[in-house]
Scaffold this motif. Sequence first.
Motif, PDB file in Angstrom:
ATOM      1  N   UNK A 187      -9.967  -3.060   5.208  1.00  0.00           N
ATOM      2  CA  UNK A 187      -9.333  -1.870   5.761  1.00  0.00           C
ATOM      3  C   UNK A 187      -9.578  -0.700   4.816  1.00  0.00           C
ATOM      4  N   UNK A 188      -9.622   0.476   5.394  1.00  0.00           N
ATOM      5  CA  UNK A 188      -9.784   1.706   4.627  1.00  0.00           C
ATOM      6  C   UNK A 188      -8.713   2.668   5.111  1.00  0.00           C
ATOM      7  N   UNK A 189      -7.883   3.101   4.170  1.00  0.00           N
ATOM      8  CA  UNK A 189      -6.746   3.948   4.508  1.00  0.00           C
ATOM      9  C   UNK A 189      -6.879   5.302   3.820  1.00  0.00           C
ATOM     10  N   UNK A 190      -6.058   6.224   4.262  1.00  0.00           N
ATOM     11  CA  UNK A 190      -6.005   7.514   3.598  1.00  0.00           C
ATOM     12  C   UNK A 190      -4.919   7.473   2.532  1.00  0.00           C
ATOM     13  N   UNK A 191      -5.269   7.909   1.318  1.00  0.00           N
ATOM     14  CA  UNK A 191      -4.313   7.849   0.218  1.00  0.00           C
ATOM     15  C   UNK A 191      -3.463   9.105   0.105  1.00  0.00           C
ATOM     16  N   UNK A 208     -15.057  -3.279  12.812  1.00  0.00           N
ATOM     17  CA  UNK A 208     -14.664  -4.462  12.033  1.00  0.00           C
ATOM     18  C   UNK A 208     -13.698  -4.105  10.899  1.00  0.00           C
ATOM     19  N   UNK A 209     -13.464  -2.825  10.677  1.00  0.00           N
ATOM     20  CA  UNK A 209     -12.553  -2.360   9.634  1.00  0.00           C
ATOM     21  C   UNK A 209     -11.159  -2.191  10.228  1.00  0.00           C
ATOM     22  N   UNK A 210     -10.164  -2.822   9.601  1.00  0.00           N
ATOM     23  CA  UNK A 210      -8.796  -2.634  10.069  1.00  0.00           C
ATOM     24  C   UNK A 210      -7.967  -3.890   9.955  1.00  0.00           C
ATOM     25  N   UNK A 211      -6.714  -3.725   9.539  1.00  0.00           N
ATOM     26  CA  UNK A 211      -5.764  -4.827   9.460  1.00  0.00           C
ATOM     27  C   UNK A 211      -4.511  -4.462  10.225  1.00  0.00           C
ATOM     28  N   UNK A 212      -3.449  -5.228   9.993  1.00  0.00           N
ATOM     29  CA  UNK A 212      -2.166  -4.988  10.642  1.00  0.00           C
ATOM     30  C   UNK A 212      -1.236  -4.289   9.659  1.00  0.00           C
ATOM     31  N   UNK A 213      -0.788  -3.102  10.037  1.00  0.00           N
ATOM     32  CA  UNK A 213       0.106  -2.324   9.189  1.00  0.00           C
ATOM     33  C   UNK A 213       1.560  -2.533   9.611  1.00  0.00           C
ATOM     34  N   UNK A 214       2.404  -2.729   8.615  1.00  0.00           N
ATOM     35  CA  UNK A 214       3.862  -2.833   8.824  1.00  0.00           C
ATOM     36  C   UNK A 214       4.516  -1.957   7.769  1.00  0.00           C
ATOM     37  N   UNK A 215       4.708  -0.700   8.122  1.00  0.00           N
ATOM     38  CA  UNK A 215       5.232   0.240   7.141  1.00  0.00           C
ATOM     39  C   UNK A 215       4.217   0.457   6.025  1.00  0.00           C
ATOM     40  N   UNK A 216       4.617   0.127   4.804  1.00  0.00           N
ATOM     41  CA  UNK A 216       3.756   0.287   3.641  1.00  0.00           C
ATOM     42  C   UNK A 216       3.047  -1.012   3.258  1.00  0.00           C
ATOM     43  N   UNK A 249       0.838  -1.205   0.000  1.00  0.00           N
ATOM     44  CA  UNK A 249       0.000   0.000   0.000  1.00  0.00           C
ATOM     45  C   UNK A 249       0.871   1.253   0.000  1.00  0.00           C
ATOM     46  N   UNK A 250       1.666   1.458  -1.050  1.00  0.00           N
ATOM     47  CA  UNK A 250       2.553   2.631  -1.070  1.00  0.00           C
ATOM     48  C   UNK A 250       1.763   3.935  -1.041  1.00  0.00           C
ATOM     49  N   UNK A 251       2.171   4.824  -0.178  1.00  0.00           N
ATOM     50  CA  UNK A 251       1.533   6.132  -0.086  1.00  0.00           C
ATOM     51  C   UNK A 251       0.296   6.171   0.787  1.00  0.00           C
ATOM     52  N   UNK A 252      -0.151   5.014   1.271  1.00  0.00           N
ATOM     53  CA  UNK A 252      -1.356   4.962   2.097  1.00  0.00           C
ATOM     54  C   UNK A 252      -0.983   4.997   3.577  1.00  0.00           C
ATOM     55  N   UNK A 253      -1.834   5.617   4.373  1.00  0.00           N
ATOM     56  CA  UNK A 253      -1.623   5.662   5.819  1.00  0.00           C
ATOM     57  C   UNK A 253      -2.904   5.220   6.518  1.00  0.00           C
ATOM     58  N   UNK A 254      -2.771   4.563   7.661  1.00  0.00           N
ATOM     59  CA  UNK A 254      -3.963   4.084   8.372  1.00  0.00           C
ATOM     60  C   UNK A 254      -4.935   5.216   8.667  1.00  0.00           C
ATOM     61  N   UNK A 255      -6.213   4.889   8.639  1.00  0.00           N
ATOM     62  CA  UNK A 255      -7.275   5.844   8.888  1.00  0.00           C
ATOM     63  C   UNK A 255      -7.934   5.517  10.220  1.00  0.00           C
ATOM     64  N   UNK A 256      -8.134   6.502  11.035  1.00  0.00           N
ATOM     65  CA  UNK A 256      -8.783   6.292  12.330  1.00  0.00           C
ATOM     66  C   UNK A 256     -10.265   6.629  12.237  1.00  0.00           C
ATOM     67  N   UNK A 257     -11.016   6.120  13.211  1.00  0.00           N
ATOM     68  CA  UNK A 257     -12.425   6.476  13.295  1.00  0.00           C
ATOM     69  C   UNK A 257     -13.361   5.618  12.473  1.00  0.00           C
ATOM     70  N   UNK A 258     -12.827   4.580  11.834  1.00  0.00           N
ATOM     71  CA  UNK A 258     -13.690   3.699  11.053  1.00  0.00           C
ATOM     72  C   UNK A 258     -14.393   2.702  11.980  1.00  0.00           C
TER      73      UNK A 258
END
Length: 536
Positions: A532-536, A514-522, A502-511
Motif C-alpha cells: 500500500x502507498x499512503x499520503x503522509x 494491485x496496490x492497497x490494503x484494508x484501512x481501519x482508522x490509523x 500508520x499514524x498520520x497517514x491517509x489512503x491514496x487514490x489512483x494507484x
Amino acid sequence: MIRNPDWWRGAVIYQVYPRSFYDSNGDGIGDLPGVTAKLDYIASLNVDGIWLSPFFTSPMKDFGYDVADYRNVDPIFGTLEDFDSLIAEAHERGLKIMIDQVLSHSSDQHPWFVESRTSRDNPKADWYVWADPKPDGTVPNNWLSVFGGPAWSWDSRRKQYYMHNFLASQPDLNFHNPEVQDQVLSDVKFWLDRGVDGFRLDAINFCFHDRKLRDNPPSQSVAEGSIGVRQENPYAYQLHKHDKTQPENLDFLRRLRALLDQYPGTTTVGEIGDDHSLQTMADYTSGGNKLHMAYSFDLLTEQHGADFFRKTINTIEDKLTDGWPCWAIGNHDVTRVSTRWGARSEQQLKAYMAMLLTLRGSVCIYQGEELGLSEAELDYEDLVDPYGINFWPEYKGRDGCRTPMVWHHQETHGGFSNVRPWLPVYDDHYDAAVTVQHDEDNSVLEAYRAFLAWRREQTVLLKGDIHFLKAPKNSLVYTRSYRGETLVIALNLSERPVTLKMPGATPLTGTPDFVGGQWHGQELQLGAWGVDIARG
C-alpha cells in the motif's frame, strides 16, 4: 538545448541483452535490428531508457565483454548503421540509449594486445599489465581471476605473465599508462558523438592495479557486495586490496566525467564489485565530478527479506551522502530474482517490484523481469558460459538468466527466432510469454506497466528523500518526502497478513490496482505480500 539534463535522476532503465532479445535475421542470435523492432514494446513499459549489453566486435569468449574493436559493431549484431537507426528510433519514442563500456580489459584478439605481446619494446608494450615471473617461474603474486585460477597467464613471446581479472582471453589494460587512458576516453567520445545518452561501466573499479604487485591478504569473511561465493570460488578467499579499487581510479573517473560534461544530458552508471562496495559507491559518486550513479551486487545476491533490505538501504544512504544510487535486483550475471528470492506467486513478484521502484535512486530492470521469468534450468551440454563450465555442478554459470525472451507462447522458440537459438528457450517460460500477459489485468507485465506509468508522475518518488519507520517483522514501512509532499510505502514481505500502525497517514487514490490494503482508522491490514502507498 537539453530539456532535462538530469533525466537520469530517478530514471528507470531497461537492460537489453541483445543476443537474447529478438532475432531479426534468422541466425538464432538476437541483434540490433531486433531491438529496434521491439522498441514499441519497451516504450509500452513506461521506462525512460535502454541499457544495451555489449554489441562490439568480439570473439565472444565472454559474449561481448571481451572487446576486439571498441568502435564497431560485431557482424552478428548488425552494423554501425543499424546502431544509428536504433538510436534514432529510440529517441523518436522518448527513450534514452545507454551502452555497456568495458574499459578495464579487452579481448586478447584486440590489435592493441596482439602488438603488445610481440615484444617488450613495441609501441604498445606497456598498454597491458605485464610482469616477470618469480625466480622459480611461478606467477608474480597471489592475485586470482574472478573466473577461477590465477589472474596471470604466461606468454611465451615476451616470456612474461600478463594479468587478467577475468578470462585469460581478457587481458587487463594498464591504466597507469596515460596513453591508455587517452585512448579509452577517445573511444568513449566516439559513441558520445554518435548520440548515446550514457554508459553502463562494466567492472569500473577494476581499471587500476597496485604498481608494486603486492599480494592480497586473506579474507576473514565474505563482505557485502563482494564477488564470488566462498564455497565454490576461491576468489572470495582473498581481501582484494591490491588488484582493484585503487586510489588512482578516482582521478580517471574525474577525467571521464569531464568528458561527459561536454555532452549535457549524458550519464554514467558504474558497476561496483568490491569487498567494500557501499563505501566504494560513495567514493565513486560523491562530489558531482565522478560517476553520476553506481550500483553494487548487494541486492543481486541470495540474501533478501525485510531486515536485509532495510539494513542495506540504510547503509547505502548513510555512506552515499551527496551520491546517487542505482538499484537493480536482476541482471545478466545473476540468477533471476524470481528464483533467487524464492518467489512463489505473482503477488510476491509485485511486492519486490514495488519496493524496487519506490526506493530513492534510479533503477535498472533486466529484460524478462517484467514477465516474472524464473531461472532456466539447462543441461550441461547446453552451457556456453565459461564461468559455469568451470564451476559445474556447484555453480551453473550465467546461462540460466540469459535464455531468449519469450514473445509468443504458441510460436516455435517462443517467437524469439525461427531457428534454434544460441541458448534453448526454457519450457516453463512459455506460460509467461508477452502474448499471455499482455492486457491480462492481474499479470506481472501489466503490473509493471501500470506502476511505472504511475511512478513517472510522482515527483516525490523521483527526487524525494527516504526514511524508514518502525514496522513489524517481515514488513517495511518508509517515507519518501519532497518539497512538502510525503508518501508512505508499506510492504508485507511475507505470506502472513500483517497489521501496521500508520499514524498520520491517509489512503491514496489512483494507484495501480494491485496496490492497497484494508484501512481501519490509523491501522492498515495487508494480506500476503501486500503493498500500500499512503499520503503522509
